[in-house]
Design a protein around this motif. Structure first.
Motif, short mmCIF file in Angstrom:
data_model
loop_
_atom_site.label_atom_id
_atom_site.label_comp_id
_atom_site.label_asym_id
_atom_site.label_seq_id
_atom_site.Cartn_x
_atom_site.Cartn_y
_atom_site.Cartn_z
N ASN A 207 0.82 -1.19 0.00
CA ASN A 207 0.00 0.00 0.00
C ASN A 207 0.87 1.26 0.00
OD1 ASN A 207 -2.39 -1.44 -0.08
ND2 ASN A 207 -2.71 -1.39 2.14
N LEU A 208 0.24 2.41 -0.22
CA LEU A 208 0.95 3.68 -0.38
C LEU A 208 0.92 4.48 0.91
CD1 LEU A 208 -0.74 4.67 -3.76
CD2 LEU A 208 1.59 3.78 -3.51
N ASN A 209 2.07 5.06 1.28
CA ASN A 209 2.04 5.97 2.41
C ASN A 209 1.54 7.34 1.95
OD1 ASN A 209 4.27 7.55 1.42
ND2 ASN A 209 5.73 6.15 2.40
N ASP A 210 1.32 8.24 2.90
CA ASP A 210 0.68 9.50 2.58
C ASP A 210 1.50 10.35 1.62
OD1 ASP A 210 -1.30 8.64 4.24
OD2 ASP A 210 -1.04 10.20 5.77
N GLU A 211 2.82 10.31 1.77
CA GLU A 211 3.68 11.10 0.88
C GLU A 211 3.56 10.60 -0.56
OE1 GLU A 211 4.74 11.62 4.94
OE2 GLU A 211 4.68 9.76 3.78
N MET A 212 3.45 9.29 -0.72
CA MET A 212 3.28 8.73 -2.06
C MET A 212 1.93 9.13 -2.66
SD MET A 212 4.69 4.89 -1.31
CE MET A 212 6.43 4.55 -1.04
N ILE A 213 0.89 9.08 -1.82
CA ILE A 213 -0.44 9.47 -2.29
C ILE A 213 -0.41 10.91 -2.80
CG2 ILE A 213 -2.83 9.89 -1.59
CD1 ILE A 213 -2.42 7.64 0.52
N ARG A 214 0.19 11.79 -2.03
CA ARG A 214 0.26 13.21 -2.44
C ARG A 214 1.06 13.37 -3.72
NH1 ARG A 214 1.58 13.79 3.11
NH2 ARG A 214 -0.25 14.40 4.33
N GLU A 215 2.14 12.63 -3.84
CA GLU A 215 2.98 12.74 -5.04
C GLU A 215 2.21 12.34 -6.28
OE1 GLU A 215 6.59 13.60 -7.11
OE2 GLU A 215 5.94 14.04 -5.06
N ILE A 216 1.54 11.20 -6.22
CA ILE A 216 0.76 10.74 -7.38
C ILE A 216 -0.34 11.75 -7.71
CG2 ILE A 216 -0.84 8.97 -8.20
CD1 ILE A 216 0.80 6.91 -6.62
N ALA A 217 -1.05 12.22 -6.68
CA ALA A 217 -2.14 13.15 -6.90
C ALA A 217 -1.64 14.47 -7.47
CB ALA A 217 -2.90 13.39 -5.60
N ASP A 218 -0.55 15.00 -6.88
CA ASP A 218 -0.02 16.28 -7.34
C ASP A 218 0.48 16.21 -8.77
OD1 ASP A 218 -0.59 17.33 -4.87
OD2 ASP A 218 1.48 17.31 -4.13
N ARG A 219 0.88 15.02 -9.20
CA ARG A 219 1.40 14.85 -10.56
C ARG A 219 0.30 14.52 -11.58
NH1 ARG A 219 6.98 13.40 -10.09
NH2 ARG A 219 7.01 13.13 -12.35
N GLY A 220 -0.94 14.44 -11.11
CA GLY A 220 -2.05 14.14 -12.00
C GLY A 220 -2.21 12.67 -12.30
N GLY A 221 -1.69 11.81 -11.40
CA GLY A 221 -1.74 10.37 -11.61
C GLY A 221 -2.99 9.73 -11.03
N MET A 222 -2.98 8.40 -11.00
CA MET A 222 -4.15 7.62 -10.57
C MET A 222 -3.74 6.54 -9.58
SD MET A 222 -7.19 8.33 -11.86
CE MET A 222 -7.96 6.75 -11.55
N ILE A 223 -4.65 6.24 -8.67
CA ILE A 223 -4.49 5.15 -7.72
C ILE A 223 -5.71 4.26 -7.84
CG2 ILE A 223 -4.31 4.53 -5.28
CD1 ILE A 223 -3.17 7.46 -4.89
N GLY A 224 -5.49 2.94 -7.98
CA GLY A 224 -6.59 1.99 -8.10
C GLY A 224 -6.81 1.25 -6.80
N LEU A 225 -8.03 1.28 -6.30
CA LEU A 225 -8.38 0.57 -5.06
C LEU A 225 -8.38 -0.93 -5.30
CD1 LEU A 225 -11.39 2.86 -4.17
CD2 LEU A 225 -9.37 2.58 -2.71
N ALA A 226 -7.51 -1.64 -4.59
CA ALA A 226 -7.45 -3.10 -4.68
C ALA A 226 -8.53 -3.71 -3.78
CB ALA A 226 -6.07 -3.61 -4.28
N LEU A 227 -9.11 -4.82 -4.22
CA LEU A 227 -10.25 -5.40 -3.51
C LEU A 227 -9.94 -6.70 -2.80
CD1 LEU A 227 -13.15 -4.55 -5.99
CD2 LEU A 227 -12.24 -3.22 -4.08
N GLY A 228 -8.66 -7.02 -2.64
CA GLY A 228 -8.27 -8.14 -1.81
C GLY A 228 -8.29 -7.75 -0.34
N SER A 229 -8.78 -8.64 0.52
CA SER A 229 -8.90 -8.32 1.94
C SER A 229 -7.56 -7.96 2.57
CB SER A 229 -9.52 -9.50 2.69
OG SER A 229 -10.87 -9.69 2.31
N GLY A 230 -6.47 -8.55 2.08
CA GLY A 230 -5.16 -8.27 2.63
C GLY A 230 -4.66 -6.87 2.36
N PHE A 231 -5.26 -6.18 1.40
CA PHE A 231 -4.94 -4.78 1.12
C PHE A 231 -5.80 -3.83 1.96
CE2 PHE A 231 -3.86 -6.85 -2.93
CZ PHE A 231 -2.59 -6.37 -3.15
#
Length: 352
Positions: A207-231
């Motif tokens: 999974n992504l830490n908060d700094e990674m989330i901000r980096e992807i978002a600030d760069r106009g990228g995408m994050i896909g929600l995984a649907l496995g229980s372990g995630f």
């Protein structure tokens, strides 16, 4: 409501004979499920685990890509390849006229089929590949979360640059933390984490830490929600991690088969309660709080993950998740962005 899914492993299951795509039997994603769930766009990832025989790994990937072509050719009324902005626009226009057509984007999960050669990316681009998960396990280009934890190699830097030149979307799911930041520094295009959730909610290293989330978002990228229980669920993850390490080691040393892996997973995880949709919504709210509402979509990992979220047998669960998102207080506008709007916009901007 329509949906976009940034990651599934379905084509491997189909090509390996583990399920029937026309009927959907034995699969999380089949032709009927795509139609019933109103999936506008589905990314099909071609996953090849390194065998130690680079030419065989390359051949296997080519076979998976050809299998995608065969599916689209056999079901042209329901499926269409999306390789360009024009293809995407044609798809959107067809769907606006009431046609239940699903666009397919080709991807490769792990750069193993490139055999350590950056130039082979051009060949796979000609085959229609538009998204590359740089590494699933360590390879010549990149270290991974569950591998060495190392960063990009010199070859990896060249590969990222060539992805940018060609217009292949770079996917950082599975990459190590160090490699994530190496990629963020090198790439001049928005990038994605196609199937990764929020590490602050569930401490899975994938999974992504908060700094990674901000980096992807600030760069106009995408994050896909995984649907496995372990995630999704911290308690489930503890058991899932131990089981996964055992299975991966078995595949690497040749002592594991798909049947044995399924049996071991059932023994280790079968009695555990699955993650609940409410727990997934915790991840969604965290992503929105940290990165905003424009970076998030679905990246199910269907047909590649065990221990699905509660009440899920496949992609047909997405409408139910959307309904629960609305019930939780998220606005219809935000839910529509997450379900399809963000991803359709992203591909519309990134495809040539």
């Amino acid at each position: 409501m329509e949906f976009v899914d940034l990651h599934c492993d379905t084509i491997k299951a189909v090509a390996d004979g583990d399920g029937d795509f026309p009927s959907g039997q034995g699969l999380h994603i089949g032709l009927p499920q795509l139609a019933d769930a109103n999936v506008a766009l589905q990314v099909f990832a071609c996953f090849v685990m390194a065998t130690g025989k680079p030419e065989q790994d390359y051949k296997s990937c080519k076979e998976y890509l050809a299998a995608i072509d065969d599916l689209v050719a056999s079901h042209s009324e329901q499926l269409s390849l999306v390789r360009s902005k024009a293809d995407l626009q044609t798809l959107v226009e067809a769907r606006s006229k009431g046609r239940r057509l699903t666009g397919i984007v080709k991807a490769i999960e792990g750069a193993v089929p490139l055999q350590g050669r950056v130039d082979l990316l051009d060949e796979f681009y000609q085959d229609g590949v538009r998204l590359l998960t740089i590494a699933w396990d360590d390879n010549e280009f990149c270290g991974t979360v569950f591998g060495s934890g190392g960063g990009l190699t010199a070859l990896g830097e060249q590969l990222i640059q060539r992805c940018n030149e060609l217009g292949v979307v770079v996917d950082v799911s599975h990459a190590s933390d160090e490699a994530f930041w190496n990629i963020a520094e090198i790439t001049d295009k928005p990038f994605v984490a196609s199937h990764s959730n929020a590490r602050s909610v569930c401490a899975n290293e994938r999974n992504l830490n908060d700094e990674m989330i901000r980096e992807i978002a600030d760069r106009g990228g995408m994050i896909g929600l995984a649907l496995g229980s372990g995630f999704i669920c911290p308690e489930y993850y503890v058991h899932d991690k131990q089981n996964r390490i055992r299975i991966i080691e078995g595949f690497k040393n040749g002592t594991m088969t798909n049947e044995k892996a399924e049996r071991l997973s059932e023994e280790a995880l079968g009695s555990l309660p699955p993650a609940q949709i409410g727990q997934l919504i915790e991840h969604i709210r965290h992503f929105i709080n940290v990165g905003g509402e424009d970076c998030l979509g679905f990246g199910s990992d269907f047909d590649g993950v065990t221990g699905l979220i509660a009440d899920a047998s496949g992609i047909g669960v997405l409408p139910g998740i959307a309904a629960e998102m609305v019930k939780s207080g998220l606005s219809q506008k935000v839910v529509e962005k997450i379900c399809s709007g963000n991803a359709l916009r992203f591909f519309g901007e990134q495809l040539a």
